[in-house]
Scaffold this motif. Structure first.
Motif, PDB file in Angstrom:
ATOM      1  N   ARG A 212       0.837  -1.212   0.000  1.00 53.19           N
ATOM      2  CA  ARG A 212       0.000   0.000   0.000  1.00 53.19           C
ATOM      3  C   ARG A 212       0.867   1.256   0.000  1.00 53.19           C
ATOM      4  O   ARG A 212       0.530   2.260  -0.628  1.00 53.19           O
ATOM      5  CB  ARG A 212      -0.957  -0.027   1.189  1.00 53.19           C
ATOM      6  N   ASP A 213       2.007   1.194   0.692  1.00 53.75           N
ATOM      7  CA  ASP A 213       2.921   2.337   0.710  1.00 53.75           C
ATOM      8  C   ASP A 213       3.472   2.589  -0.696  1.00 53.75           C
ATOM      9  O   ASP A 213       3.496   3.730  -1.194  1.00 53.75           O
ATOM     10  CB  ASP A 213       4.065   2.052   1.692  1.00 53.75           C
ATOM     11  N   ALA A 214       3.883   1.495  -1.361  1.00 50.24           N
ATOM     12  CA  ALA A 214       4.464   1.631  -2.705  1.00 50.24           C
ATOM     13  C   ALA A 214       3.425   2.201  -3.676  1.00 50.24           C
ATOM     14  O   ALA A 214       3.720   3.133  -4.448  1.00 50.24           O
ATOM     15  CB  ALA A 214       4.961   0.268  -3.191  1.00 50.24           C
ATOM     16  N   LEU A 215       2.205   1.649  -3.636  1.00 50.03           N
ATOM     17  CA  LEU A 215       1.166   2.125  -4.567  1.00 50.03           C
ATOM     18  C   LEU A 215       0.816   3.586  -4.280  1.00 50.03           C
ATOM     19  O   LEU A 215       0.673   4.399  -5.200  1.00 50.03           O
ATOM     20  CB  LEU A 215      -0.078   1.229  -4.475  1.00 50.03           C
ATOM     21  N   ALA A 216       0.718   3.921  -2.986  1.00 45.78           N
ATOM     22  CA  ALA A 216       0.380   5.309  -2.627  1.00 45.78           C
ATOM     23  C   ALA A 216       1.516   6.262  -2.997  1.00 45.78           C
ATOM     24  O   ALA A 216       1.289   7.449  -3.244  1.00 45.78           O
ATOM     25  CB  ALA A 216       0.091   5.404  -1.128  1.00 45.78           C
ATOM     26  N   SER A 217       2.742   5.742  -3.061  1.00 44.50           N
ATOM     27  CA  SER A 217       3.895   6.589  -3.412  1.00 44.50           C
ATOM     28  C   SER A 217       4.073   6.689  -4.918  1.00 44.50           C
ATOM     29  O   SER A 217       5.052   7.277  -5.395  1.00 44.50           O
ATOM     30  CB  SER A 217       5.181   6.021  -2.804  1.00 44.50           C
ATOM     31  N   GLY A 218       3.179   6.037  -5.684  1.00 42.57           N
ATOM     32  CA  GLY A 218       3.269   6.125  -7.149  1.00 42.57           C
ATOM     33  C   GLY A 218       4.299   5.200  -7.748  1.00 42.57           C
ATOM     34  O   GLY A 218       4.858   5.494  -8.817  1.00 42.57           O
ATOM     35  N   HIS A 219       4.560   4.071  -7.092  1.00 45.70           N
ATOM     36  CA  HIS A 219       5.543   3.116  -7.630  1.00 45.70           C
ATOM     37  C   HIS A 219       5.085   2.654  -9.013  1.00 45.70           C
ATOM     38  O   HIS A 219       3.932   2.275  -9.192  1.00 45.70           O
ATOM     39  CB  HIS A 219       5.672   1.919  -6.687  1.00 45.70           C
ATOM     40  N   ARG A 220       5.992   2.655  -9.988  1.00 48.45           N
ATOM     41  CA  ARG A 220       5.597   2.337 -11.365  1.00 48.45           C
ATOM     42  C   ARG A 220       6.041   0.940 -11.805  1.00 48.45           C
ATOM     43  O   ARG A 220       5.546   0.418 -12.790  1.00 48.45           O
ATOM     44  CB  ARG A 220       6.176   3.383 -12.321  1.00 48.45           C
TER      45      ARG A 220
END
Ligand code: FAD
Ligand code: FES
Length: 338
Positions: A212-220
């Motif tokens: 969830r942290d990665a997705l919320a941080s815009g991980h591509r």
């Protein structure tokens, strides 16, 4: 023969013992859990005597400066005077905000610390009961998304802390927490990097936070999560993870059952073996491995052999407090726990 002075008594050490082993053999009341240098519950302060650097390398520089070290990592081959550290410098108060079942043997506990805790999703905290019993629990919450700290606790039959959390701990109760600790968390610096996450049992907790942290941080880059359990009812948060996968093209979620009771929407087999089969080359990937310690150690080796750099492999083995003098159970029995 060396001596370890603690709480007004002087104890002779035995050959090859750690400071923790000497103190426990003499009945001293010192907190500990993993005995492997992971959980940091066995921190002591050296009042006199020289502690080797490696016994404190997992600690913060400020803690090292105060003479703190890990009793389980320090050989008792030198004369030392040691003491418990000042609790106020290590533990903070926190209140239980909610407690709910996620699966028959897994509960989610939300905790509000009295003072803001600086942490990354995927790190862990040590929870301490009023009588000093301490255990580590990974953080499933994300600082930018969640108001409270969230942990997922698996009930262990006969387990002191997990049984207490299930049966006695109530909303509104206060506990002490230490942390946040550990280095397995989302690093925002490389948003294109592909990520493979493998967890067994409540090893999902830190990975749920990291995803969830990665997705919320815009991980591509791609994020592939494999969650393993022997039985279907150990695969908790399935709906939430499916929704997350439906909402993000880059994220895939693979629930895996390693026991006999297959389900139509789960893969059959061990999560680590399936994940590594699906990803023959991990060149350039970041890998997070959490939960059952033998799985974590075996998958680390396999991920490295598949091309992941050691610097990109982050592990979080959930080492249990080993209460036995000698090994008694089989690997198969242990794997049931996670
Ligand atoms: C960094 C870290 C993170 C962790 N994160 C989580 C988490 O997110 N969620 C979670 O649920 N747990 C997590 N754990 C494990 C947790 O800290 C506790 O160890 C766990 O909850 C059990 O504690 P307990 O007091 O209930 O059991 P204990 O009283 O410590 O006893 C453990 C039980 O297991 C038995 N046992 C001990 N060793 C073995 C063995 N080798 N084989 C079989 N049985 C054995 C004992 O006899 C006893 O019944 C983590 C551990 C670490 C080190
Ligand atoms: S770090 Fe020493 S008991 Fe866990």
């Amino acid at each position: 023969m060396s001596t370890i002075a603690f709480a007004g008594a002087v104890h002779q050490s035995g050959a090859g013992e750690s400071v923790l082993e000497t103190l426990l053999r003499h009945g001293a009341d010192v907190p500990y859990s993993c005995r492997k240098g992971t959980c940091l519950t066995c921190m002591l302060v050296a009042r006199s005597g020289e502690v080797p650097d490696f016994a404190s390398e997992a600690l913060k520089p400020t803690e090292r400066e105060q003479g703190m070290f890990l009793a389980c990592q320090c050989p008792a081959d030198r004369d030392l005077t040691v003491a418990l550290p000042n609790r106020a410098t290590i533990y903070g108060r926190a209140r239980i905000q909610s407690k709910e079942a996620l699966a028959p043997e897994v509960c989610r506990v939300r905790i509000r610390p009295a003072n803001d805790l600086y942490y990354h999703a995927g790190q862990f905290i040590n929870l301490q009961r009023a009588d000093g019993l301490s255990r580590s629990y990974s953080l499933a919450s994300v600082p930018s998304l969640d108001e409270h700290l969230e942990i997922h606790v698996r009930r262990l039959s006969g387990g002191a802390m997990s049984s207490w959390i299930f049966d006695t701990l109530a909303v509104g109760d206060e506990v002490d927490i230490q942390g946040a600790l550990g280095s397995s968390y989302y690093l925002p610096g490389r948003p294109e990097q592909d990520m493979l996450l493998i967890g067994t049992g409540t090893g999902l907790a830190p990975l749920y936070g990291i995803v969830r942290d990665a997705l919320a941080s815009g991980h591509r880059g791609k994020i592939a999560l494999y969650h393993g359990s022997r039985a279907p009812n150990g695969l908790y948060l399935r709906d939430a993870l499916r929704k997350l996968a439906a909402a993000h093209d880059t994220f895939t979620y693979t629930p895996c059952i390693s026991g006999d009771s297959a389900e139509h929407d789960c893969r059959v087999g061990r999560a680590d073996l399936l994940a590594l089969d699906d990803h023959a080359s991990l060149d350039g990937w970041r890998v997070h491995l959490c939960g059952y310690p033998p799985m974590v150690h075996a998958a680390k080796k396999s991920a490295y052999l598949a091309g992941a750099s050691l610097a990109d492999i982050f592990t979080d083995p959930f080492d249990l407090k080993d209460l036995r003098a000698a090994p008694r159970d089989s690997e198969a029995a242990r794997s049931d726990i996670w």
